[in-house]
Design a protein around this motif. Structure first.
Motif, PDB file in Angstrom:
ATOM      1  N   GLN A   1       7.272   2.714  10.741  1.00 53.91           N
ATOM      2  CA  GLN A   1       7.894   1.764   9.820  1.00 53.91           C
ATOM      3  C   GLN A   1       8.878   2.502   8.918  1.00 53.91           C
ATOM      4  O   GLN A   1       8.778   3.725   8.728  1.00 53.91           O
ATOM      5  CB  GLN A   1       6.826   1.113   8.926  1.00 53.91           C
ATOM      6  CG  GLN A   1       5.937   0.116   9.628  1.00 53.91           C
ATOM      7  CD  GLN A   1       4.932  -0.502   8.656  1.00 53.91           C
ATOM      8  OE1 GLN A   1       3.809  -0.028   8.557  1.00 53.91           O
ATOM      9  NE2 GLN A   1       5.351  -1.537   7.943  1.00 53.91           N
ATOM     10  N   ASP A   2       9.791   1.765   8.331  1.00 55.70           N
ATOM     11  CA  ASP A   2      10.651   2.334   7.295  1.00 55.70           C
ATOM     12  C   ASP A   2       9.759   2.740   6.119  1.00 55.70           C
ATOM     13  O   ASP A   2       8.853   1.998   5.736  1.00 55.70           O
ATOM     14  CB  ASP A   2      11.685   1.298   6.850  1.00 55.70           C
ATOM     15  CG  ASP A   2      12.729   1.916   5.940  1.00 55.70           C
ATOM     16  OD1 ASP A   2      12.411   2.108   4.750  1.00 55.70           O
ATOM     17  OD2 ASP A   2      13.840   2.192   6.417  1.00 55.70           O
ATOM     18  N   GLU A   3      10.013   3.918   5.556  1.00 51.58           N
ATOM     19  CA  GLU A   3       9.134   4.410   4.481  1.00 51.58           C
ATOM     20  C   GLU A   3       9.089   3.470   3.285  1.00 51.58           C
ATOM     21  O   GLU A   3       8.096   3.428   2.550  1.00 51.58           O
ATOM     22  CB  GLU A   3       9.564   5.812   4.031  1.00 51.58           C
ATOM     23  CG  GLU A   3       9.279   6.903   5.043  1.00 51.58           C
ATOM     24  CD  GLU A   3       7.815   6.990   5.452  1.00 51.58           C
ATOM     25  OE1 GLU A   3       6.972   7.337   4.621  1.00 51.58           O
ATOM     26  OE2 GLU A   3       7.522   6.688   6.637  1.00 51.58           O
ATOM     27  N   SER A   4      10.129   2.709   3.075  1.00 50.32           N
ATOM     28  CA  SER A   4      10.135   1.760   1.949  1.00 50.32           C
ATOM     29  C   SER A   4       9.078   0.666   2.126  1.00 50.32           C
ATOM     30  O   SER A   4       8.701  -0.007   1.175  1.00 50.32           O
ATOM     31  CB  SER A   4      11.522   1.122   1.783  1.00 50.32           C
ATOM     32  OG  SER A   4      11.842   0.331   2.930  1.00 50.32           O
ATOM     33  N   GLU A   5       8.595   0.497   3.384  1.00 48.74           N
ATOM     34  CA  GLU A   5       7.586  -0.533   3.675  1.00 48.74           C
ATOM     35  C   GLU A   5       6.158   0.014   3.634  1.00 48.74           C
ATOM     36  O   GLU A   5       5.196  -0.744   3.773  1.00 48.74           O
ATOM     37  CB  GLU A   5       7.835  -1.123   5.076  1.00 48.74           C
ATOM     38  CG  GLU A   5       9.205  -1.766   5.250  1.00 48.74           C
ATOM     39  CD  GLU A   5       9.475  -2.143   6.696  1.00 48.74           C
ATOM     40  OE1 GLU A   5       8.685  -1.725   7.589  1.00 48.74           O
ATOM     41  OE2 GLU A   5      10.468  -2.827   6.952  1.00 48.74           O
ATOM     42  N   ASN A  55       9.949  12.753   5.182  1.00 48.28           N
ATOM     43  CA  ASN A  55      10.586  13.083   3.898  1.00 48.28           C
ATOM     44  C   ASN A  55       9.721  14.021   3.052  1.00 48.28           C
ATOM     45  O   ASN A  55       9.609  13.876   1.829  1.00 48.28           O
ATOM     46  CB  ASN A  55      10.889  11.807   3.079  1.00 48.28           C
ATOM     47  CG  ASN A  55      11.817  10.863   3.827  1.00 48.28           C
ATOM     48  OD1 ASN A  55      12.620  11.291   4.661  1.00 48.28           O
ATOM     49  ND2 ASN A  55      11.698   9.575   3.541  1.00 48.28           N
ATOM     50  N   ASP A  85       2.858   1.437   2.068  1.00 48.11           N
ATOM     51  CA  ASP A  85       2.110   1.416   0.804  1.00 48.11           C
ATOM     52  C   ASP A  85       1.676   2.833   0.420  1.00 48.11           C
ATOM     53  O   ASP A  85       1.342   3.650   1.278  1.00 48.11           O
ATOM     54  CB  ASP A  85       0.879   0.521   0.962  1.00 48.11           C
ATOM     55  CG  ASP A  85       0.224   0.190  -0.369  1.00 48.11           C
ATOM     56  OD1 ASP A  85      -0.358   1.108  -0.986  1.00 48.11           O
ATOM     57  OD2 ASP A  85       0.294  -0.982  -0.785  1.00 48.11           O
ATOM     58  N   GLU A  86       1.657   3.111  -0.867  1.00 47.41           N
ATOM     59  CA  GLU A  86       1.306   4.431  -1.385  1.00 47.41           C
ATOM     60  C   GLU A  86      -0.085   4.889  -0.925  1.00 47.41           C
ATOM     61  O   GLU A  86      -0.333   6.090  -0.754  1.00 47.41           O
ATOM     62  CB  GLU A  86       1.357   4.390  -2.918  1.00 47.41           C
ATOM     63  CG  GLU A  86       1.316   5.749  -3.588  1.00 47.41           C
ATOM     64  CD  GLU A  86       2.507   6.649  -3.254  1.00 47.41           C
ATOM     65  OE1 GLU A  86       2.308   7.886  -3.252  1.00 47.41           O
ATOM     66  OE2 GLU A  86       3.608   6.123  -2.965  1.00 47.41           O
ATOM     67  N   TYR A 118      -0.496   7.533   1.927  1.00 47.40           N
ATOM     68  CA  TYR A 118      -0.096   8.931   1.755  1.00 47.40           C
ATOM     69  C   TYR A 118      -1.310   9.779   1.375  1.00 47.40           C
ATOM     70  O   TYR A 118      -2.202   9.325   0.653  1.00 47.40           O
ATOM     71  CB  TYR A 118       1.003   9.051   0.697  1.00 47.40           C
ATOM     72  CG  TYR A 118       2.308   8.449   1.142  1.00 47.40           C
ATOM     73  CD1 TYR A 118       3.232   9.199   1.862  1.00 47.40           C
ATOM     74  CD2 TYR A 118       2.606   7.113   0.862  1.00 47.40           C
ATOM     75  CE1 TYR A 118       4.427   8.636   2.295  1.00 47.40           C
ATOM     76  CE2 TYR A 118       3.793   6.537   1.294  1.00 47.40           C
ATOM     77  CZ  TYR A 118       4.697   7.302   2.012  1.00 47.40           C
ATOM     78  OH  TYR A 118       5.872   6.742   2.444  1.00 47.40           O
TER      79      TYR A 118
END
Length: 417
Positions: A273-277, A348, A279-280, A283
């Motif tokens: 997925q795009d990292e903007s999608e 990233n 959820d924290e 990680y």
């Protein structure tokens, strides 16, 4: 003439067979009945997910062994599909001798046998873990031999093949055995008998047509055997080393180890997925990063067995993160937990778990297919699921086979008139 194939899906999970078949041809493959039941669980997450996508009163959430024969006798099943558990298939002569053989209770393969006996579908497509070919460890090949002999006695020709999904366009290196059985009275079966078994396995057969292979075998691995006529004898004494692919006709087995013709893989990076999608919570924190460094690192640990003797447990190291340039490793039911087998990707400069959506993509399901349940169960269900693109490919081959079958019936009908 009926232009649909009536499909019954056993051990349906979240619907991988149905998703794949409907990708191949939604109009042709008509799932008329499906069963999914998780014993000793109050919440039936997989069934609820299946039913949310395919709502029907024909979706059965009962113990399959309790479903009466009449249910299947009245269905006119064309194609029976299912991913059944790998269990102990040993059999024994019944005490009365009159009932023939008896398999162990609770073994779900015997439910497949029962349903095939009363409904005799044209085609059967099953999936299992690749170790099925070698089980049990003390009598290699016994369980698979019992299965083959069972289908032989029911009047079917059987082909099988271990497929690594990553070699045929999937983003996951998932190896599973697929078994395709077809009624030996079909025109398709008669056509196959025009070829040698070698030609079937490498060029003309169901799996060779669907998943092309090289003409040369891997390390010349090839073997032949004829199964004993008595299944109890197979259960008691028979063993055999099966290779990755094979065919059984009238109890005669030819098995080989083919290689994929032109592996076409999708990478793990392709399905993220795009990292903007993301959820924290997916990680890794510092403690998890440290734990994964240990879990995925090489180790030699002194341990003590139950009997009290000491031994060294050793484990090789693996990459700290999963390469985005390769297909993902085989996903297990423990995916998404702090476990050596879980995927860890670095994007990233940050390390994280795969998201449930990315796990769905690894198996070719639409995004949020399992959103009816919590994340732990979403991971669990994807660890159990099959790669739907493989079923789509097989569905397309079944479509071609059945179209030829239909043409043959029409021609016979024309000749009679």
């Amino acid at each position: 003439m009926n232009n649909k194939l009536n499909v019954v899906e056993l051990f349906a999970g979240v619907g991988g067979f149905r998703v794949g078949l409907e990708k191949a041809d939604k109009k042709l493959f008509d799932t008329v009945w499906a069963n999914q039941w998780e014993p000793s669980k109050k919440t039936q997450d997989a069934f609820d997910c299946y039913n949310s996508h395919f709502p029907s009163s024909e979706n059965c959430n009962d113990d399959i062994s309790k479903v009466p024969n009449k249910t299947f006798e009245d269905m006119n099943i064309d194609l029976l599909v299912g991913g059944f558990p790998c269990q102990d298939y040993s059999v024994a002569r019944s005490l009365s001798k009159e009932k023939g053989i008896e398999g162990k209770k609770g073994v779900l393969f015997w439910e497949i046998k029962r349903i095939v006996e009363v409904s005799h579908p044209k085609y059967i497509l099953l999936e299992n873990v690749d170790r099925l070919l070698k089980s049990p460890s003390k009598q290699r090949g016994r369980d698979f031999s019992i299965m083959l002999a069972t289908f032989r006695d029911l009047g079917y020709i059987v082909e099988w093949r271990i497929i690594n999904a990553a070699e045929y366009g999937s983003s996951q290196r998932r190896r599973r055995i697929f078994i395709f059985a077809y009624d030996q009275s079909l025109a398709y079966a008669e056509r196959q008998l025009d070829f040698s078994t070698g030609e079937i396995l490498l060029k003309e057969g169901f799996f060779a047509q669907t998943f092309p292979v090289k003409e040369e075998l891997y390390k010349n691995r090839e073997a032949f055997v004829e199964l004993p006529s008595d299944i109890v004898e197979i259960s008691d004494t028979f063993s055999f080393e099966y290779h990755q692919a094979g065919i059984m006709i009238d109890g005669k087995v030819h098995t080989v180890h083919p290689e994929a013709l032109d592996p076409q893989a999708v990478t793990l990076g392709d399905i993220l997925q795009d990292e903007s999608e993301v959820d924290e919570k997916f990680y890794l924190n510092e403690n998890q990063i440290e734990k994964f460094a240990y879990l995925r690192g090489p180790k030699k640990i002194e341990r003590t067995s139950k009997e009290g003797h000491k031994y060294i447990f050793s484990e090789g190291g693996m990459s700290p993160t999963d390469s985005l340039e390769l297909p993902g490793r085989t996903m297990l039911t423990s995916e998404g937990t702090t476990n050596r087998s879980s995927h860890v990707v670095e994007v990233n400069g940050r390390k994280r778990f795969l998201t449930p959506i990315e796990c769905e993509r690894l198996n070719g399901f639409p995004d949020n297919w399992t959103a009816t349940m919590g994340n732990r169960m979403r991971y669990f269900c994807m660890g159990n699921a099959l790669v739907t693109q493989m079923i789509e490919k097989m569905g397309n081959t079944i479509k071609e086979i059945d179209a030829a079958e239909t043409r043959n019936i029409a021609q016979i009908s024309l000749n009679l008139h």
